[in-house]
Design an enzyme around this catalytic site. Structure first.
Site, PDB file in Angstrom:
ATOM      1  NE  ARG A 170     -20.954   5.320-143.737  1.00  0.00           N
ATOM      2  CZ  ARG A 170     -19.135   5.872-143.599  1.00  0.00           C
ATOM      3  NH1 ARG A 170     -18.759   6.828-145.482  1.00  0.00           N
ATOM      4  NH2 ARG A 170     -18.672   5.762-143.290  1.00  0.00           N
ATOM      5  CE  LYS A 209     -10.369   9.408-139.421  1.00  0.00           C
ATOM      6  NZ  LYS A 209     -11.338   9.595-140.574  1.00  0.00           N
ATOM      7  CB  SER A 266     -14.509  10.673-146.442  1.00  0.00           C
ATOM      8  OG  SER A 266     -14.972  12.181-146.565  1.00  0.00           O
ATOM      9  CG  HIS A 316     -19.509  14.307-144.125  1.00  0.00           C
ATOM     10  ND1 HIS A 316     -19.068  14.088-145.323  1.00  0.00           N
ATOM     11  CD2 HIS A 316     -19.781  13.537-143.361  1.00  0.00           C
ATOM     12  CE1 HIS A 316     -17.509  13.522-144.942  1.00  0.00           C
ATOM     13  NE2 HIS A 316     -17.855  13.193-144.062  1.00  0.00           N
TER      14      HIS A 316
HETATM   15  O1  PNS Z   1     -14.985  11.552-139.936  1.00  0.00           O
HETATM   16  P1  PNS Z   1     -14.330  11.264-139.165  1.00  0.00           P
HETATM   17  O2  PNS Z   1     -12.941  11.382-139.227  1.00  0.00           O
HETATM   18  O3  PNS Z   1     -15.200  10.136-138.224  1.00  0.00           O
HETATM   19  O4  PNS Z   1     -14.559  12.059-137.579  1.00  0.00           O
HETATM   20  C1  PNS Z   1     -13.924  11.782-136.033  1.00  0.00           C
HETATM   21  C2  PNS Z   1     -13.924  12.647-135.236  1.00  0.00           C
HETATM   22  C3  PNS Z   1     -12.819  14.122-135.901  1.00  0.00           C
HETATM   23  C4  PNS Z   1     -15.433  13.301-134.600  1.00  0.00           C
HETATM   24  C5  PNS Z   1     -12.999  12.509-133.986  1.00  0.00           C
HETATM   25  O5  PNS Z   1     -11.999  11.758-134.729  1.00  0.00           O
HETATM   26  C6  PNS Z   1     -12.672  13.232-132.637  1.00  0.00           C
HETATM   27  O6  PNS Z   1     -13.662  13.657-132.293  1.00  0.00           O
HETATM   28  N1  PNS Z   1     -11.844  13.359-132.521  1.00  0.00           N
HETATM   29  C7  PNS Z   1     -11.594  14.881-131.848  1.00  0.00           C
HETATM   30  C8  PNS Z   1     -10.453  14.626-130.495  1.00  0.00           C
HETATM   31  C9  PNS Z   1     -11.380  13.793-129.660  1.00  0.00           C
HETATM   32  O7  PNS Z   1     -12.761  14.064-129.082  1.00  0.00           O
HETATM   33  N2  PNS Z   1     -11.029  12.321-129.688  1.00  0.00           N
HETATM   34  C10 PNS Z   1     -11.852  11.700-128.162  1.00  0.00           C
HETATM   35  C11 PNS Z   1     -12.756  10.963-129.145  1.00  0.00           C
HETATM   36  S1  PNS Z   1     -12.858   9.465-130.300  1.00  0.00           S
END
Ligand code: PNS
Length: 171
Positions: free
Chosen positions: A101, A44, A139, A20
């Site tokens: 990745r 999540k 993670s 990250h």
């Molecule tokens: O590190 P991650 O878990 O891959 O990040 C995922 C994240 C936080 C970027 C994604 O879940 C997100 O954008 N969440 C906020 C809610 C949202 O906007 N959802 C619609 C797009 S997926």
């Protein structure tokens, strides 16, 4: 046409890894202003996070200081809840930067980018290929290794390695 000045690097960061940090510093290399957006992600995959939102934000700030990335300037870390595109709009950010990745990331990221483009066509999704040295770092891998008592000091910043030890010895 205006150039994008401000991008968001979003994630759950549970916890932040060296992969990250690499993506964040490269996003800053490409754009003058970067906001690292830490998602609350309470639901999540139906499970909670190992670290609270406040802990994840604190670890990121400390890690960016520790790795010398904060000293570049133009980077801040903020928590967010709700839709990512709404948060980008609130901040006036014109893009989202994420690291890719392997091919396995691609489908998930493409789906999110397509959804975000549908919700907010004015917000650009930008992908950087992750440093090959961190290709296997995630993670969830870090949490699993740490929970089994393995050394994760080559995968995460030192402040995170300490937090992981505290977290898993307290369990
Ligand atoms: O590190 P991650 O878990 O891959 O990040 C995922 C994240 C936080 C970027 C994604 O879940 C997100 O954008 N969440 C906020 C809610 C949202 O906007 N959802 C619609 C797009 S997926």
């Amino acid at each position: 046409m205006n150039h994008i000045q401000h991008v968001v690097v979003p994630g759950t960061f549970d916890p932040v890894t060296l992969g990250h940090i690499d993506v964040i510093s490269r996003a800053r290399h490409l754009f003058p202003q970067v906001t690292v957006a830490v998602a609350e992600s309470r639901t999540k995959r139906g499970v909670g996070t190992a670290f609270t939102l406040e802990e994840r934000v604190d670890m990121l700030r400390q890690a960016l200081d520790e790795q010398g990335v904060s000293s570049i300037g133009g980077i801040r870390v903020l928590p967010f809840t709700g839709l990512l595109v709404d948060f980008c709009r609130e901040l006036g950010a014109g893009g989202v930067v994420k690291g890719l990745r392997a091919m396995t990331d691609f489908e998930y990221e493409l789906q999110q980018a397509d959804l975000n483009a549908h919700l907010a066509p004015d917000i650009e999704s930008v992908f950087v290929m992750s440093n090959p040295g961190y290709g296997y770092v995630s993670s969830s891998i870090v949490r699993e290794l740490a929970s089994l008592g393995s050394d994760v000091s080559t995968l995460v910043p030192p402040c995170v390695a300490i937090k992981l030890r505290e977290h898993f010895t307290a369990e």
